[in-house]
Design a protein around this motif. Structure first.
Motif, PDB file in Angstrom:
ATOM      1  N   UNK A 156       0.841  -1.184   0.000  1.00 44.38           N
ATOM      2  CA  UNK A 156       0.000   0.000   0.000  1.00 44.38           C
ATOM      3  C   UNK A 156       0.880   1.240   0.000  1.00 44.38           C
ATOM      4  N   UNK A 157       0.381   2.237  -0.702  1.00 42.86           N
ATOM      5  CA  UNK A 157       1.130   3.481  -0.872  1.00 42.86           C
ATOM      6  C   UNK A 157       1.398   4.155   0.477  1.00 42.86           C
ATOM      7  N   UNK A 158       2.608   4.676   0.598  1.00 38.86           N
ATOM      8  CA  UNK A 158       2.985   5.489   1.755  1.00 38.86           C
ATOM      9  C   UNK A 158       2.866   4.763   3.093  1.00 38.86           C
ATOM     10  N   UNK A 159       3.037   3.458   3.041  1.00 39.52           N
ATOM     11  CA  UNK A 159       3.035   2.674   4.277  1.00 39.52           C
ATOM     12  C   UNK A 159       4.376   1.946   4.353  1.00 39.52           C
ATOM     13  N   UNK A 160       5.064   2.057   5.469  1.00 37.86           N
ATOM     14  CA  UNK A 160       6.339   1.346   5.595  1.00 37.86           C
ATOM     15  C   UNK A 160       6.048  -0.134   5.823  1.00 37.86           C
ATOM     16  N   UNK A 161       6.558  -0.972   4.939  1.00 35.68           N
ATOM     17  CA  UNK A 161       6.232  -2.396   4.987  1.00 35.68           C
ATOM     18  C   UNK A 161       7.518  -3.198   5.133  1.00 35.68           C
ATOM     19  N   UNK A 162       7.504  -4.097   6.079  1.00 36.55           N
ATOM     20  CA  UNK A 162       8.661  -4.965   6.308  1.00 36.55           C
ATOM     21  C   UNK A 162       8.621  -6.097   5.284  1.00 36.55           C
ATOM     22  N   UNK A 163       9.735  -6.271   4.585  1.00 35.62           N
ATOM     23  CA  UNK A 163       9.781  -7.349   3.582  1.00 35.62           C
ATOM     24  C   UNK A 163      10.135  -8.652   4.299  1.00 35.62           C
ATOM     25  N   UNK A 164       9.255  -9.619   4.165  1.00 31.13           N
ATOM     26  CA  UNK A 164       9.444 -10.917   4.816  1.00 31.13           C
ATOM     27  C   UNK A 164       9.520 -12.005   3.760  1.00 31.13           C
ATOM     28  N   UNK A 165      10.147 -13.110   4.099  1.00 33.45           N
ATOM     29  CA  UNK A 165      10.175 -14.223   3.149  1.00 33.45           C
ATOM     30  C   UNK A 165       8.803 -14.893   3.113  1.00 33.45           C
ATOM     31  N   UNK A 166       8.691 -15.924   2.340  1.00 31.20           N
ATOM     32  CA  UNK A 166       7.390 -16.557   2.161  1.00 31.20           C
ATOM     33  C   UNK A 166       6.832 -17.071   3.487  1.00 31.20           C
ATOM     34  N   UNK A 185       1.586   0.323 -17.771  1.00 33.18           N
ATOM     35  CA  UNK A 185       2.545  -0.370 -18.635  1.00 33.18           C
ATOM     36  C   UNK A 185       2.120  -0.270 -20.101  1.00 33.18           C
ATOM     37  N   UNK A 186       3.119  -0.164 -20.972  1.00 28.18           N
ATOM     38  CA  UNK A 186       2.878  -0.011 -22.411  1.00 28.18           C
ATOM     39  C   UNK A 186       1.883  -1.054 -22.927  1.00 28.18           C
ATOM     40  N   UNK A 187       2.023  -2.289 -22.504  1.00 22.17           N
ATOM     41  CA  UNK A 187       1.176  -3.362 -23.033  1.00 22.17           C
ATOM     42  C   UNK A 187      -0.229  -3.346 -22.430  1.00 22.17           C
ATOM     43  N   UNK A 188      -0.471  -2.429 -21.493  1.00 23.13           N
ATOM     44  CA  UNK A 188      -1.799  -2.319 -20.886  1.00 23.13           C
ATOM     45  C   UNK A 188      -2.485  -1.007 -21.253  1.00 23.13           C
ATOM     46  N   UNK A 189      -1.830  -0.211 -22.124  1.00 29.45           N
ATOM     47  CA  UNK A 189      -2.408   1.083 -22.475  1.00 29.45           C
ATOM     48  C   UNK A 189      -3.759   0.904 -23.158  1.00 29.45           C
ATOM     49  N   UNK A 190      -4.705   1.745 -22.766  1.00 28.44           N
ATOM     50  CA  UNK A 190      -6.027   1.766 -23.411  1.00 28.44           C
ATOM     51  C   UNK A 190      -6.114   3.069 -24.199  1.00 28.44           C
ATOM     52  N   UNK A 191      -6.029   2.994 -25.549  1.00 22.90           N
ATOM     53  CA  UNK A 191      -5.995   4.220 -26.344  1.00 22.90           C
ATOM     54  C   UNK A 191      -7.256   5.062 -26.181  1.00 22.90           C
ATOM     55  N   UNK A 192      -8.361   4.424 -25.781  1.00 19.47           N
ATOM     56  CA  UNK A 192      -9.625   5.153 -25.674  1.00 19.47           C
ATOM     57  C   UNK A 192      -9.767   5.859 -24.325  1.00 19.47           C
ATOM     58  N   UNK A 193      -8.972   5.482 -23.355  1.00 21.96           N
ATOM     59  CA  UNK A 193      -9.145   6.023 -22.003  1.00 21.96           C
ATOM     60  C   UNK A 193      -8.277   7.252 -21.807  1.00 21.96           C
ATOM     61  N   UNK A 194      -8.708   8.087 -20.875  1.00 28.76           N
ATOM     62  CA  UNK A 194      -7.901   9.278 -20.599  1.00 28.76           C
ATOM     63  C   UNK A 194      -6.589   8.836 -19.935  1.00 28.76           C
ATOM     64  N   UNK A 195      -5.496   9.462 -20.380  1.00 28.98           N
ATOM     65  CA  UNK A 195      -4.157   9.102 -19.890  1.00 28.98           C
ATOM     66  C   UNK A 195      -3.877   7.602 -20.062  1.00 28.98           C
ATOM     67  N   UNK A 196      -4.462   7.025 -21.109  1.00 29.28           N
ATOM     68  CA  UNK A 196      -4.238   5.609 -21.473  1.00 29.28           C
ATOM     69  C   UNK A 196      -4.665   4.628 -20.379  1.00 29.28           C
ATOM     70  N   UNK A 197      -5.543   5.109 -19.492  1.00 30.02           N
ATOM     71  CA  UNK A 197      -6.032   4.221 -18.434  1.00 30.02           C
ATOM     72  C   UNK A 197      -5.122   4.168 -17.219  1.00 30.02           C
ATOM     73  N   UNK A 198      -4.220   5.142 -17.130  1.00 24.98           N
ATOM     74  CA  UNK A 198      -3.287   5.167 -16.000  1.00 24.98           C
ATOM     75  C   UNK A 198      -4.009   5.538 -14.702  1.00 24.98           C
ATOM     76  N   UNK A 199      -3.670   4.876 -13.627  1.00 25.92           N
ATOM     77  CA  UNK A 199      -4.215   5.211 -12.311  1.00 25.92           C
ATOM     78  C   UNK A 199      -3.065   5.225 -11.303  1.00 25.92           C
ATOM     79  N   UNK A 200      -3.274   5.931 -10.170  1.00 27.03           N
ATOM     80  CA  UNK A 200      -2.220   5.959  -9.150  1.00 27.03           C
ATOM     81  C   UNK A 200      -1.838   4.536  -8.741  1.00 27.03           C
ATOM     82  N   UNK A 201      -0.554   4.304  -8.609  1.00 30.51           N
ATOM     83  CA  UNK A 201      -0.086   2.963  -8.230  1.00 30.51           C
ATOM     84  C   UNK A 201       0.459   2.181  -9.407  1.00 30.51           C
ATOM     85  N   UNK A 202       0.142   2.630 -10.641  1.00 30.94           N
ATOM     86  CA  UNK A 202       0.680   1.917 -11.807  1.00 30.94           C
ATOM     87  C   UNK A 202       2.195   2.001 -11.855  1.00 30.94           C
ATOM     88  N   UNK A 203       2.732   3.130 -11.432  1.00 35.59           N
ATOM     89  CA  UNK A 203       4.192   3.270 -11.333  1.00 35.59           C
ATOM     90  C   UNK A 203       4.518   3.888  -9.975  1.00 35.59           C
TER      91      UNK A 203
END
Ligand code: MLT
Ligand code: MN
Length: 324
Positions: A156-166, A185-203
Motif C-alpha cells: 500500500x502506498x505510503x506505508x512502511x512495509x517490512x519485507x518478509x520471506x514466504x 505499462x505499455x502493453x496495458x495502455x487503453x488508447x480510448x481512455x484518458x491518460x491511457x487508463x493510468x491510475x495511481x499505483x501503476x508506477x
C-alpha cells in the motif's frame, strides 16, 4: 578496547545494506535484439567503451545471504548466473536460492517478465501495488509461480512495509512506496481512455530502508514533482530513471514517434530534466539506471556521459555493488 569490542561484536554491523545492480539498461537491454545503430554495432564488436547491459533490476540484502530483487527483468536468469551472491550456497539443499523476495515497481515487461524464471516451486514472497498484483492475477501465465510456494502481498502506498520471506521471517529490509508521475505499462495502455487508463499505483518509486540506512529506487518517472523533490531532499543514494538523454531522442534518432514524457520517462538533460532538477536536492549519490539503448550515456566515451559525471552523476553498470 571499547572500539575493538564494538567492531568484534557480532551483529553490530548488521544494518549494512548491500546493493547489486543486476541490470543497468532499460527495456530491450543494450544492445537491443533488433538494433542496428552505431552503438549496438560497437557493443556487438566487443568495443570496451560500449559494454552490453542487461535490463534494469537491483538486488538488495542486509546480510549478503538473503536477497530481495527489485523488479524481475527478462534477463534474470543471466543476471543470477553472473552474480555469485545470488548462487545457491555450497551447503544448501539440492534446490536452493538466496533470492527470498521480489518487489515490483510497475508491470512493465522489463520488470515482470523475469518472474517466469522464478517458477520451479521455490518459496518466495512477491510484493507489488494492488494494481500490479491484479495485472499478474489476470494473466494466467504467472500461475507458474505456484501459489503454494509464492506469497503475493500488496504494497500500500505510503506505508512502511517490512519485507518478509514466504514463511513470514523478516529479511531486514523495509520499503515505502509512493506514486510517481508515469503511466500504465505499455502493453496495458487503453488508447480510448484518458491518460491511457493510468491510475495511481501503476508506477511507484520506492524508499528502501535497512536499519539507519536508506536509499531510493525509481527506475521510471515522468516528471519531478514537489512531493518527489521533498522526499529525495538530502538522500544518501538515489537510483533514478536514466531512460533517455533527450526528451525527443526516439524521434530524432528515427527509432520511434514518442517523446520520453509520453513513454513515462523524464529525460536526463534539458531545463526540466533530471540533471537540472536534482541540482538543489543535496543527494549524496545519484545513479542513473534503466538507460535506454538510444541513450549516449551508455557509451563510456560519450560527451553526454562526461557531462553527467561532471554534474555528479554515476551511471549504473551491470555488476555494480554499493554498500550503505
Ligand atoms: C518503459 O520503461 O517505458 C517500458 O519498459 C517500455 C516497454 O515496455 O517496452
Ligand atoms: Mn522499462
Amino acid at each position: 578496547m571499547l572500539l575493538a569490542a564494538l567492531f568484534l561484536t557480532p551483529g553490530l554491523d548488521r544494518y549494512r545494506v548491500k546493493i547489486l545492480v543486476l541490470g543497468a539498461a532499460a527495456g530491450g537491454g543494450f544492445p537491443q535484439w533488433n538494433s542496428n545503430d552505431a552503438a549496438a554495432r560497437r557493443a556487438r564488436a566487443g568495443d570496451r567503451a560500449a559494454k552490453p547491459m542487461t535490463q534494469s533490476s537491483i538486488a538488495v540484502s542486509h546480510d549478503s545471504k538473503r536477497w530481495v530483487l527489485f523488479n524481475a527483468s527478462p534477463d534474470l536468469r543471466q543476471q543470477i548466473n553472473h552474480n555469485s551472491w545470488l548462487h545457491p550456497a555450497a551447503q544448501a539443499p539440492i534446490r536452493s536460492s538466496p533470492i527470498a523476495s521480489v518487489v515490483l515497481t510497475n508491470a512493465d515487461v522489463d520488470h515482470v517478465a523475469g518472474l517466469l524464471n522464478l517458477r520451479e516451486s521455490h518459496p518466495l514472497s512477491l510484493y507489488g501495488h494492488p494494481r500490479v498484483l491484479d495485472v499478474l492475477a489476470r494473466n494466467s501465465i504467472f500461475n507458474v509461480l505456484n501459489p503454494a510456494y509464492v506469497a503475493r502481498r500488496p504494497l500500500d502506498i505510503d506505508k512502511e512495509i517490512e519485507i518478509c520471506d514466504q514463511g513470514g521471517d523478516s529479511l531486514g529490509i523495509t520499503v515505502t512506496t509512493f506514486p510517481v508521475p508515469g503511466k500504465v505499462a505499455l502493453w496495458l495502455e487503453d488508447p480510448a481512455a484518458s491518460d491511457f487508463g493510468t491510475a495511481p499505483g501503476d508506477t511507484v518509486g520506492v524508499k528502501i530502508s535497512c536499519g539507519a540506512a536508506s536509499f531510493f529506487y525509481i527506475p521510471g518517472c515522468a516528471a519531478m514533482t514537489d512531493d518527489l523533490a521533498q522526499r529525495l531532499q538530502g538522500a544518501a543514494l538515489v537510483f533514478f530513471d536514466g531512460t533517455l538523454w533527450r526528451d525527443d531522442e526516439m524521434i530524432a534518432t528515427g527509432l520511434g514517434s514518442k517523446t520520453g514524457r509520453r513513454m513515462g520517462h523524464m529525460s536526463c538533460s534539458g531545463a526540466d530534466g533530471t540533471i537540472s532538477t536534482f541540482r538543489d536536492l543535496n543527494v549524496a549519490r545519484k545513479v542513473f539506471i534503466h538507460i535506454n539503448n538510444s541513450n549516449p550515456l551508455l557509451l563510456f566515451d560519450s560527451a553526454e556521459r562526461r557531462e553527467a559525471r561532471m554534474e555528479g552523476w554515476e551511471i549504473a553498470v551491470d555488476g555494480m555493488e554499493i554498500e550503505l
